[in-house]
Design a protein around this motif. Structure first.
Motif, PDB file in Angstrom:
ATOM      1  N   ASN A 189       0.819  -1.206   0.000  1.00  0.00           N
ATOM      2  CA  ASN A 189       0.000   0.000   0.000  1.00  0.00           C
ATOM      3  C   ASN A 189       0.855   1.259   0.000  1.00  0.00           C
ATOM      4  O   ASN A 189       0.340   2.356   0.094  1.00  0.00           O
TER       5      ASN A 189
ATOM      6  N   VAL B 235      -0.512  -7.031   0.984  1.00  0.00           N
ATOM      7  CA  VAL B 235      -1.407  -6.739   2.105  1.00  0.00           C
ATOM      8  C   VAL B 235      -2.638  -7.644   1.997  1.00  0.00           C
ATOM      9  O   VAL B 235      -2.895  -8.215   0.949  1.00  0.00           O
ATOM     10  N   SER B 236      -3.366  -7.769   3.065  1.00  0.00           N
ATOM     11  CA  SER B 236      -4.542  -8.632   3.026  1.00  0.00           C
ATOM     12  C   SER B 236      -5.632  -8.041   3.905  1.00  0.00           C
ATOM     13  O   SER B 236      -5.393  -7.089   4.652  1.00  0.00           O
ATOM     14  N   GLU B 237      -6.797  -8.636   3.798  1.00  0.00           N
ATOM     15  CA  GLU B 237      -7.892  -8.153   4.622  1.00  0.00           C
ATOM     16  C   GLU B 237      -7.543  -8.342   6.095  1.00  0.00           C
ATOM     17  O   GLU B 237      -7.842  -7.524   6.941  1.00  0.00           O
TER      18      GLU B 237
ATOM     19  N   TYR C 270      -5.354  -4.272   5.179  1.00  0.00           N
ATOM     20  CA  TYR C 270      -4.783  -3.664   3.981  1.00  0.00           C
ATOM     21  C   TYR C 270      -3.558  -2.817   4.278  1.00  0.00           C
ATOM     22  O   TYR C 270      -3.377  -1.736   3.739  1.00  0.00           O
ATOM     23  N   ARG C 271      -2.750  -3.261   5.192  1.00  0.00           N
ATOM     24  CA  ARG C 271      -1.534  -2.510   5.499  1.00  0.00           C
ATOM     25  C   ARG C 271      -0.409  -3.498   5.759  1.00  0.00           C
ATOM     26  O   ARG C 271      -0.628  -4.713   5.727  1.00  0.00           O
TER      27      ARG C 271
ATOM     28  N   SER D 295      -2.384   4.751   5.612  1.00  0.00           N
ATOM     29  CA  SER D 295      -2.376   4.208   4.261  1.00  0.00           C
ATOM     30  C   SER D 295      -3.277   5.070   3.383  1.00  0.00           C
ATOM     31  O   SER D 295      -4.371   5.439   3.782  1.00  0.00           O
TER      32      SER D 295
ATOM     33  N   TYR E 129      -4.847   4.213   0.854  1.00  0.00           N
ATOM     34  CA  TYR E 129      -5.998   3.486   0.340  1.00  0.00           C
ATOM     35  C   TYR E 129      -7.188   3.557   1.286  1.00  0.00           C
ATOM     36  O   TYR E 129      -8.298   3.898   0.892  1.00  0.00           O
ATOM     37  N   THR E 130      -6.942   3.198   2.523  1.00  0.00           N
ATOM     38  CA  THR E 130      -8.068   3.061   3.434  1.00  0.00           C
ATOM     39  C   THR E 130      -7.926   3.902   4.696  1.00  0.00           C
ATOM     40  O   THR E 130      -8.812   3.896   5.541  1.00  0.00           O
TER      41      THR E 130
ATOM     42  N   LEU F 266      -7.639  -2.128  -4.862  1.00  0.00           N
ATOM     43  CA  LEU F 266      -6.744  -2.161  -3.705  1.00  0.00           C
ATOM     44  C   LEU F 266      -5.382  -2.696  -4.138  1.00  0.00           C
ATOM     45  O   LEU F 266      -5.242  -3.210  -5.239  1.00  0.00           O
TER      46      LEU F 266
ATOM     47  N   GLU G 229      -5.081  -8.030  -3.187  1.00  0.00           N
ATOM     48  CA  GLU G 229      -6.465  -7.692  -2.902  1.00  0.00           C
ATOM     49  C   GLU G 229      -7.038  -6.903  -4.063  1.00  0.00           C
ATOM     50  O   GLU G 229      -8.024  -6.200  -3.930  1.00  0.00           O
TER      51      GLU G 229
END
Lengths: 491, 555
Positions: free
Chosen positions: B184, B205-207, B211-212, B235, B237-238, B466, B470
């Motif tokens: 990310n 990254v993963s859920e 996502y970090r 991050s 992204y999220t 993502l 992901e």
């Protein structure tokens, strides 16, 4: 005396508020807010201690722009230059500038698909780093393809280079190979330069307008020698100052993409490009000189863009300012401004010569519009150039004294940069003050001069009393300055 | 900035206008009458000739005319406040703005000429270092930069040099440095690795890891050649903060086992001005100089520092963290200036504006603004989830400790006295996607269409996948900046709802047309390709649709 109420945040006047009686916060964020007009006034007052840029003859950086373009620039403050999707017009404007500058430098165009690429940067430092990076990568790729080792790259340049070349070499781990100046020659010797080139040389840097004496280095001679000896290396032209002067003053001088070995050129928009600080340009002859590994394709909001820069988000104002200047002035406008500057520089040179100084810079447009001069050693003066600089400081003029590039017997010099806003009448003022200062110095004896210049250095010049420098990094010994006493030139 | 291709003007002009335009040009040059005028719109640029685009014109034009023409052209730029994609500040108070205007010509690198400005620079460094928990007994040192990109390059370079010096002292080789970062990471981190020849170990990254950067993967990827770990505070992204303390502990354990000391650089581009002020802090764990392993931190003044574009900051916890070898000393008329930057001459106005903000707003002022942003972000997230059409990936609106969507359990408006401390810590970013039910019901609808339709209402809400691993999940993202007031938020929510409603009701065939948005500007066709497509340049000419490939986050 009556106490000022500590809860009084919004008294009617700025200087009646409690903040006027307090120190500005310096090290820790204040807990509470400060009214905006008070904060504004306090900072403005603080800034009034800054110098007067008009009298600063040390810097190449533009200090004057027209009212109309200032408006345009302030209107664009909130625009993030990198946000292409949101500000497509600002982005297009950069591309137009690259085109214009590429044309100005005679980039080859038209023959099937061969087109120059380039980008705007924050200044020449970034531009030079990008160019070094591209040269290094290209050399490395070629070496790897040939199955040869690529762990010892080097770059050939003049010892009069500005400090960011040293930085670039250091940060990207390239060995510096210097062509040293001599007391008679302040630029590179083409023959010597070419002889330094070996298989590990990523490229040669040639300066169009050294910062010391403003001379143009002979790019054509280097180019011709490379061709004659059939050496496979490339040339980068550092035209930070000269890029917007030479094409207008000496259009016939061949220094740019007309020479086939020249692959990239950088120029500062905020010097003779006549824009406020914050813009530089770098242009490559063709895409093949910019290895694709270095270019990142960024997908920002649907607009794909390729990016090869060290900075990302930045203000759009300066690029817009550059475009304004290019179309506002046109070639004719730039030519008249640069012509005037050259004439003023010539006039200053003549006058200084009559005052008994030795002129080290070129005249009649053969170099940048600056005047580098030193005291004639035959006149047996008991003071040096630094003492004169300090004396002029007393009259508010900032005329820097330098120690020349290494191997020139520690030659010292003074330098006056003739910028757009340095008119002839101001030039006369300066001459009067130089005459006055030498008169004063002639009367003083050696000890007095020393005391005097120490006092000015410590108390009248700003950096003498500044405390923001870290003692930890004082007296570095790793650069040309540390090793030889040369004053770092800066861009 | 992207690379721009040099454009051949003749070819384009010919293609665009035919011969009559050239004639007009010639006509004006010979008469030289084109520059006399009464109003800007009566000059030659008003109708007869277009503004020069690709080569410097032979003759100039009057200042007011050029000003007006450029101003008109810039009207085509978007409206900064409706750009919900960017973190970069678009609003400053009139007084701060005025200060910037007054100081627009000042050159940051000219310390001798502008000592007062240099003082302010030093004060900002000091204030920010204190804000990030600079430790007693250590001498924090830092600098302003043009943005976080430059700051990251400098931070990374110092780590690389320290590692080299250490290895050389031990008599070991220094050939294969590597650096750890999450997928990310924004593009500047990757750029650093490429430009300074450090192997980038980009961890997926993963859920599970929100996502970090995944601490477990860090453990597996570090070795003696690791120059450091980039931890991202916020991050892009999220908006999740990376677990700096957890990573630090892993590195502590690794050092105990092997003796290899790996430093952390915190990229707090967005979070550096959010986490210290919000009541939620960074969610409990430490992230700043309180952790001995954090050697340097960077932030962007032009993001939540609330300044216009063009200022970033980097601080090292102690001067020993910045190798002497990298610092140059510049003599300048008797004074000296130390320099460790990639840029030299550059504007100083942004630094003055940063100081203005710091002392004008104070801690409380920043806190109020950040809390407002967080409240608005929560409101937006909850409203979106309440529609049932959307699920949020970001979770600043979920009660502390809850990380997944578990149905609508509470009212959209929170309690009056609640603060961000009751919720998960993070940036005021809302990342959302179509909910699973919505996808089941309307499988033909593309999320990208929402982005395009909102575009027609002037909002910019990007839609992108993502990071790798992901990448099947696409998100729409809204950054809630200070200038996003409650009123605007209200409009935004109704516009998103109306747009989605519209989508549901429209015909399948009507929608396909929306997916082909193209920009026909001449410069763009020539330039946004960057390097050309034919063979030797970039492999993909940058014309792939957004949904394909890796989206690179930028700062």
């Amino acid at each position: 005396m009556a106490e000022i109420s500590s809860t009084d945040l919004f008294t009617t006047s700025v200087y009646g508020s409690k903040f006027a009686a307090e120190d500005l916060p310096k090290h820790e964020m204040p807990e509470d807010e400060m009214p905006k007009e008070v904060a504004y006034r306090m900072i403005k007052d603080d800034l009034s201690l800054d110098g007067n840029p008009m009298l600063n003859l040390a810097s190449f950086v533009t200090t004057y722009m027209e009212k109309e373009v200032e408006d345009l620039m302030t209107e664009s403050f909130s625009k993030n230059f990198i946000d292409y999707e949101e500000y497509p017009q600002s982005a297009d404007i950069q591309n137009r500038c690259v085109s214009m500058i590429g044309r100005l430098f005679n980039a080859p165009v038209g023959e099937d698909d061969a087109v120059a690429v380039g980008t705007s940067t924050v200044g020449s430092s970034e531009a030079i780093m990008l160019a070094v990076l591209a040269m290094k990568k290209r050399w490395k790729n070629a070496r790897q393809a040939a199955g040869k080792p690529c762990d010892k790259p080097n770059i050939v340049m003049s010892s009069a280079v500005q400090v960011c070349w040293e930085k670039a070499a250091r940060y990207f781990e390239v060995e510096e190979k210097y062509v040293y100046c001599t007391p008679e020659r302040y630029v590179i010797d083409p023959e010597e330069t070419v002889n330094l080139v070996d298989e590990n040389t990523i490229g040669i840097c040639v300066i169009l307008g050294t910062t010391y004496t403003g001379e143009y280095e002979d790019a054509k001679a280097v180019n011709d020698l490379l061709i004659k000896k059939n050496i496979d290396t490339v040339i980068h032209i550092d035209a930070a100052s000269g890029g917007f002067v030479a094409p207008f003053v000496v259009p016939d001088l061949e220094w740019d993409f007309r020479l086939e070995k020249v692959v990239s050129i950088n120029v500062s928009g905020h010097k003779y490009g006549l824009v406020y600080p914050g813009v530089g340009w770098v242009v490559w002859r063709a895409p093949e000189y910019l290895p694709k590994e270095l270019v990142f394709n960024i997908n920002y909001l649907g607009a794909d863009q390729s990016s090869f820069t060290l900075n990302f988000s930045k203000g759009a104002s300066q690029v817009i300012g550059q475009y304004y200047q290019l179309i506002r002035l046109g070639k004719h406008g730039y030519r008249s401004i640069m012509g005037n500057l050259t004439r003023t520089a010539d006039y200053l040179s003549e006058s200084l010569e009559q005052l008994g100084f030795i002129i080290m810079s070129q005249r009649g447009g053969a170099g940048l519009p600056l005047v580098a001069f030193r005291i004639n050693p035959k006149s047996k003066k008991h003071y040096d150039e630094f003492a004169l600089a300090h004396q002029l400081r007393q009259r508010s003029w900032v005329v820097p004294a330098y120690t020349m590039a290494p191997h020139t017997k520690d030659m010292k010099m003074l330098r006056v940069v003739v910028r757009e806003d340095f008119s002839k009448s101001r030039c006369d003022q300066l001459l009067c003050d130089i005459k006055l200062s030498t008169g004063v110095l002639d009367l003083l004896d050696k000890d007095e001069i020393k005391k005097h210049s120490d006092f000015i250095r410590l108390h009248a010049s700003h950096s003498g009393k500044s405390r923001h420098n870290h003692p930890h990094y004082k007296n570095e010994r790793h650069s040309l300055q540390g090793k030889t006493g040369k004053t770092h030139a800066i861009c | 900035m992207s690379l721009a291709r040099h454009v051949d003007p003749d070819e384009i002009i010919e293609k665009l206008h035919g011969m009559d335009m050239k004639d007009a040009h010639r006509h004006h040059q010979s008469t030289k009458g084109g520059t006399s005028h009464i109003t800007p719109y009566s000059t030659r640029y008003a109708s007869k000739q277009e503004i020069p685009k690709f080569r410097i014109p032979q003759d100039g034009a009057p200042a007011d005319a050029v000003h007006q023409m450029l101003k008109d052209e810039l009207d085509l730029d978007g409206i900064p406040n409706l750009n919900l994609a960017s973190f970069v500040g678009t609003y400053m108070e009139a007084h701060g703005r005025e200060l910037m205007i007054e100081n627009i010509s000042k050159n940051m690198s000219d310390a001798d000429e502008y000592p007062a400005m240099m003082q302010m620079h030093a004060r900002c460094v000091s204030i920010i270092a204190n804000l990030w928990g600079a430790q007693k007994g250590e001498k924090a040192i830092g600098s302003a930069t043009t943005g976080s990109s430059e700051a990251i390059h400098l931070g990374g370079l110092a780590m690389k040099r320290r590692w080299q010096e250490k290895r050389m002292a031990e008599g070991k080789d220094t050939l294969k440095p590597n650096i750890i970062m999450g997928a990310n990471a924004q593009v500047a981190l990757e750029k650093f690795a490429r430009y300074f020849e450090v192997e980038a170990r980009i961890l997926p990254v993963s859920e599970k890891s929100n996502y970090r950067l995944d601490p477990d993967l860090v453990k597996e990827n570090i070795d003696e050649n690791t120059i450091g770990v980039f931890a991202i505070l916020g991050s892009t992204y999220t908006g999740h903060y990376e677990p700096v303390e957890e990573i630090s502990k892993i590195l502590d354990a690794y050092q105990e086992k092997t003796g290899v000391d790996i430093p952390i650089h915190v990229d707090a581009a967005s979070g550096g001005f959010v986490a210290p002020f919000t009541k939620a802090q960074a969610g409990g764990p430490k992230w700043n100089f309180e952790l001995p392993r954090v050697k340097s931190i960077n932030t962007s003044g032009h993001k939540f520092g609330l300044v216009y574009a063009g200022v970033g900051w980097i601080i090292w916890r102690d001067e020993s963290m910045l190798p002497k070898h990298l610092v140059f000393e510049l003599h300048y008329l008797g004074g000296t200036e130390e320099s460790y930057t990639l840029n030299f001459s550059r504007p100083g106005a942004q630094i003055i504006a940063q100081y203005y903000n710091l002392i004008h707003l104070g801690f409380k002022g920043y806190q109020q603004i950040m809390e407002n942003c967080m409240t608005n972000a929560r409101l937006l997230s909850k409203s979106l989830e309440a529609t049932g059409w959307y699920t949020c990936i970001s979770d600043v609106h979920r009660k502390k400790g809850v990380h997944s969507f578990s149905g609508i359990t509470e009212a959209v408006f929170g309690h009056d006295d609640e603060t961000s401390a009751d919720y998960n810590a993070g940036l005021p970013v809302v990342a959302f996607r179509f909910s699973d039910e919505f996808k089941k019901e309307f499988p033909h609808l593309k999320q990208e269409t929402v982005s395009n339709l909102m575009r027609a209402k002037q909002y910019i809400i990007p839609n992108y996948p993502l990071p790798p691993n992901e990448e099947k999940t696409e998100i729409l993202r809204v950054v809630v900046r200070e200038s996003m007031s409650f009123d605007l938020l209200d409009r935004l929510i109704s516009d998103i709802c109306a747009t989605t409603q519209n989508l549901i009701e429209s015909d399948k065939s009507d929608l396909s047309i929306l997916l082909k948005g193209e920009d026909h500007s001449v410069e763009k066709q020539h330039s946004s390709l960057g390097t050309p497509r034919h063979g030797k340049g970039q492999d993909h000419g940058g014309k792939r649709p957004m949904a394909e490939g890796v989206h690179r986050a930028v700062c």
